[in-house]
Design a protein around this motif. Structure first.
Motif, mmCIF file in Angstrom:
data_model
loop_
_atom_site.group_PDB
_atom_site.id
_atom_site.type_symbol
_atom_site.label_atom_id
_atom_site.label_comp_id
_atom_site.label_asym_id
_atom_site.label_seq_id
_atom_site.Cartn_x
_atom_site.Cartn_y
_atom_site.Cartn_z
ATOM 1 N N GLU A 1 18.309 1.383 15.252
ATOM 2 C CA GLU A 1 16.861 1.023 14.428
ATOM 3 C C GLU A 1 17.090 -0.148 13.810
ATOM 4 O O GLU A 1 18.216 -0.582 13.426
ATOM 5 N N GLU A 2 15.979 -0.550 13.782
ATOM 6 C CA GLU A 2 15.849 -2.175 13.073
ATOM 7 C C GLU A 2 14.473 -2.333 12.290
ATOM 8 O O GLU A 2 13.706 -1.327 12.360
ATOM 9 N N VAL A 3 14.572 -3.167 11.345
ATOM 10 C CA VAL A 3 13.422 -3.533 10.629
ATOM 11 C C VAL A 3 13.057 -4.880 10.760
ATOM 12 O O VAL A 3 13.758 -5.859 10.992
ATOM 13 N N ILE A 4 11.853 -5.035 10.812
ATOM 14 C CA ILE A 4 11.038 -6.383 10.772
ATOM 15 C C ILE A 4 10.397 -6.562 9.417
ATOM 16 O O ILE A 4 9.472 -5.859 9.210
ATOM 17 N N ILE A 5 10.825 -7.748 8.725
ATOM 18 C CA ILE A 5 10.345 -7.824 7.249
ATOM 19 C C ILE A 5 9.567 -9.069 7.540
ATOM 20 O O ILE A 5 10.135 -10.205 7.538
ATOM 21 N N GLU B 1 0.801 -1.104 -0.116
ATOM 22 C CA GLU B 1 0.014 -0.300 -0.073
ATOM 23 C C GLU B 1 0.941 1.423 -0.004
ATOM 24 O O GLU B 1 0.473 2.140 -0.604
ATOM 25 N N THR B 2 1.998 1.408 0.890
ATOM 26 C CA THR B 2 3.042 2.348 0.917
ATOM 27 C C THR B 2 4.295 1.956 0.239
ATOM 28 O O THR B 2 4.795 0.986 0.355
ATOM 29 N N GLU B 3 4.386 2.732 -0.948
ATOM 30 C CA GLU B 3 5.689 2.374 -1.837
ATOM 31 C C GLU B 3 6.802 3.053 -1.177
ATOM 32 O O GLU B 3 6.954 4.280 -0.918
ATOM 33 N N THR B 4 7.995 2.367 -1.121
ATOM 34 C CA THR B 4 9.405 2.828 -0.541
ATOM 35 C C THR B 4 10.179 2.287 -1.613
ATOM 36 O O THR B 4 10.046 1.698 -2.452
ATOM 37 N N ALA B 5 11.424 2.921 -1.289
ATOM 38 C CA ALA B 5 12.591 2.372 -2.146
ATOM 39 C C ALA B 5 12.803 0.955 -1.753
ATOM 40 O O ALA B 5 12.954 0.119 -2.860
ATOM 41 N N PHE B 6 12.713 0.289 -0.758
ATOM 42 C CA PHE B 6 12.780 -1.227 -0.463
ATOM 43 C C PHE B 6 11.717 -1.889 -0.936
ATOM 44 O O PHE B 6 11.892 -2.777 -1.744
ATOM 45 N N ALA C 1 12.445 2.016 16.272
ATOM 46 C CA ALA C 1 13.447 2.814 16.616
ATOM 47 C C ALA C 1 13.388 2.710 18.119
ATOM 48 O O ALA C 1 12.608 3.257 18.817
ATOM 49 N N HIS C 2 14.627 2.430 18.713
ATOM 50 C CA HIS C 2 14.855 2.292 20.189
ATOM 51 C C HIS C 2 15.159 3.651 20.631
ATOM 52 O O HIS C 2 16.191 4.142 20.380
ATOM 53 N N GLN C 3 14.494 4.374 21.605
ATOM 54 C CA GLN C 3 14.883 5.419 22.353
ATOM 55 C C GLN C 3 15.763 5.447 23.553
ATOM 56 O O GLN C 3 16.468 6.493 23.840
ATOM 57 N N ASP C 4 15.842 4.309 24.130
ATOM 58 C CA ASP C 4 16.472 4.316 25.394
ATOM 59 C C ASP C 4 17.266 3.006 25.621
ATOM 60 O O ASP C 4 17.193 2.153 26.673
ATOM 61 N N ARG C 5 18.191 2.574 24.576
ATOM 62 C CA ARG C 5 18.700 1.101 24.610
ATOM 63 C C ARG C 5 20.027 1.355 25.297
ATOM 64 O O ARG C 5 20.898 2.321 25.299
ATOM 65 N N GLN C 6 20.357 0.105 26.156
ATOM 66 C CA GLN C 6 21.369 -0.102 27.042
ATOM 67 C C GLN C 6 22.586 -0.319 26.391
ATOM 68 O O GLN C 6 22.616 -0.868 25.136
ATOM 69 N N TYR D 1 12.602 2.259 4.215
ATOM 70 C CA TYR D 1 11.791 1.365 4.613
ATOM 71 C C TYR D 1 10.411 1.922 5.019
ATOM 72 O O TYR D 1 9.445 0.979 5.165
ATOM 73 N N GLY D 2 10.300 2.930 5.305
ATOM 74 C CA GLY D 2 9.297 3.534 6.112
ATOM 75 C C GLY D 2 9.506 4.382 7.171
ATOM 76 O O GLY D 2 10.546 3.685 7.900
ATOM 77 N N ARG D 3 9.003 5.506 7.532
ATOM 78 C CA ARG D 3 9.459 6.353 8.533
ATOM 79 C C ARG D 3 9.333 5.199 10.040
ATOM 80 O O ARG D 3 8.355 4.863 10.263
ATOM 81 N N ALA D 4 10.352 5.625 10.757
ATOM 82 C CA ALA D 4 10.304 5.047 12.150
ATOM 83 C C ALA D 4 9.365 6.074 12.958
ATOM 84 O O ALA D 4 9.378 7.135 12.671
ATOM 85 N N PRO D 5 8.944 5.522 14.059
ATOM 86 C CA PRO D 5 8.073 6.286 15.105
ATOM 87 C C PRO D 5 8.624 7.490 15.557
ATOM 88 O O PRO D 5 9.990 7.377 15.737
ATOM 89 N N ALA D 6 7.925 8.606 15.709
ATOM 90 C CA ALA D 6 8.773 9.899 16.159
ATOM 91 C C ALA D 6 9.112 9.808 17.492
ATOM 92 O O ALA D 6 8.707 9.085 18.264
ATOM 93 N N ALA D 7 10.156 10.329 17.975
ATOM 94 C CA ALA D 7 10.976 10.430 18.931
ATOM 95 C C ALA D 7 9.895 10.846 20.053
ATOM 96 O O ALA D 7 9.305 11.732 19.781
#
Length: 225
Positions: free
Chosen positions: A174-178, A74-79, A116-121, A206-212
């Motif tokens: 940042e990671e992707v789940i495909i 539905e949403t077209e990206t480069a990937f 997108a992880h915001q507080d990774r150890q 791949y599509g924008r990550a959630p906003a910080a």
């Protein structure tokens, strides 16, 4: 000898039984066993994933000799553009019947989620990295004592870097789940999910990550006065 200390010592085990010894007010934090995860940072890596998925689809008995239709996302990206073309080519190459419409065919879809992880150890370095670094530093000090040219001291350390650097890479926040799926008549016939690290600057492919979160120093905008 006074008998009172002995009474206290003998009574301690009995007293401890009145309380829970291995108790905690909340679950204790622990870690997972060390694992690895690949970083996707080239179009060639999309082709590797397409080859893997095409082979798995062709090997699935529920899709044996079925015609396939790869539905555009539905949403077209480069990937999405690149992966759909690569998956189509790989399926055709491996003998699959790929149709240009969903008429009489199982529908293949894929979904991409950017995390997108915001507080990774902190994450521990690769196994052996510190040992190799320490060995390089130790060996590099030898020429200063025995060789006349100090610049030669860099050779041993550089050799170690050349030897191991190809298998080292840094982690990313940042990671992707495909996920690739195939269904027919509202029945899921195939499903496969893969996880990868990606470079933060590549998330738009791949599509924008959630906003910080606004709690991390970002200004919260409001229309109310």
């Amino acid at each position: 000898m006074s008998w009172k200390p002995w009474v206290l010592l003998c009574g301690l085990p009995l007293l401890s039984g009145c309380f829970g010894v291995n108790t905690s007010q909340a679950p204790l934090a622990t870690t997972y066993p060390a694992t690895t995860q690949q970083r996707m940072q080239a179009a060639y890596h999309w082709e590797v994933l397409a080859q893997h998925e095409a082979k798995a689809i062709m090997a699935d008995r529920r899709l044996d000799r079925r015609a396939l239709y790869i539905k555009p996302p539905e949403t077209e990206t480069a990937f999405s553009r690149g992966f759909r073309s690569l998956l189509t080519s790989e399926l055709v190459k491996q003998g699959a019947t790929v149709r240009t419409s969903d008429l009489g065919a199982a529908t293949v879809t894929f979904d991409v989620q950017v995390v997108a992880h915001q507080d990774r150890q902190p994450i521990r370095p690769p196994q052996g990295a510190l040992t190799a670094l320490a060995a390089g530093i130790a060996v590099a000090t030898i020429p200063f004592n025995h060789w006349r040219e100090p610049a030669l001291a860099l050779i041993p350390a550089a050799g170690l870097v050349d030897l191991f650097s190809g298998s080292w890479t840094s982690e990313s926040d940042e990671e992707v789940i495909i996920t690739v799926q195939a269904d027919e008549y509202q029945t899921l016939l195939y499903s496969s999910s893969n996880l990868y690290y990606i470079n933060p600057g590549d998330s738009g492919q791949y599509g924008r990550a959630p906003a910080a979160s606004t709690e991390r120093g970002q200004l919260k905008v409001s229309s109310q006065w």
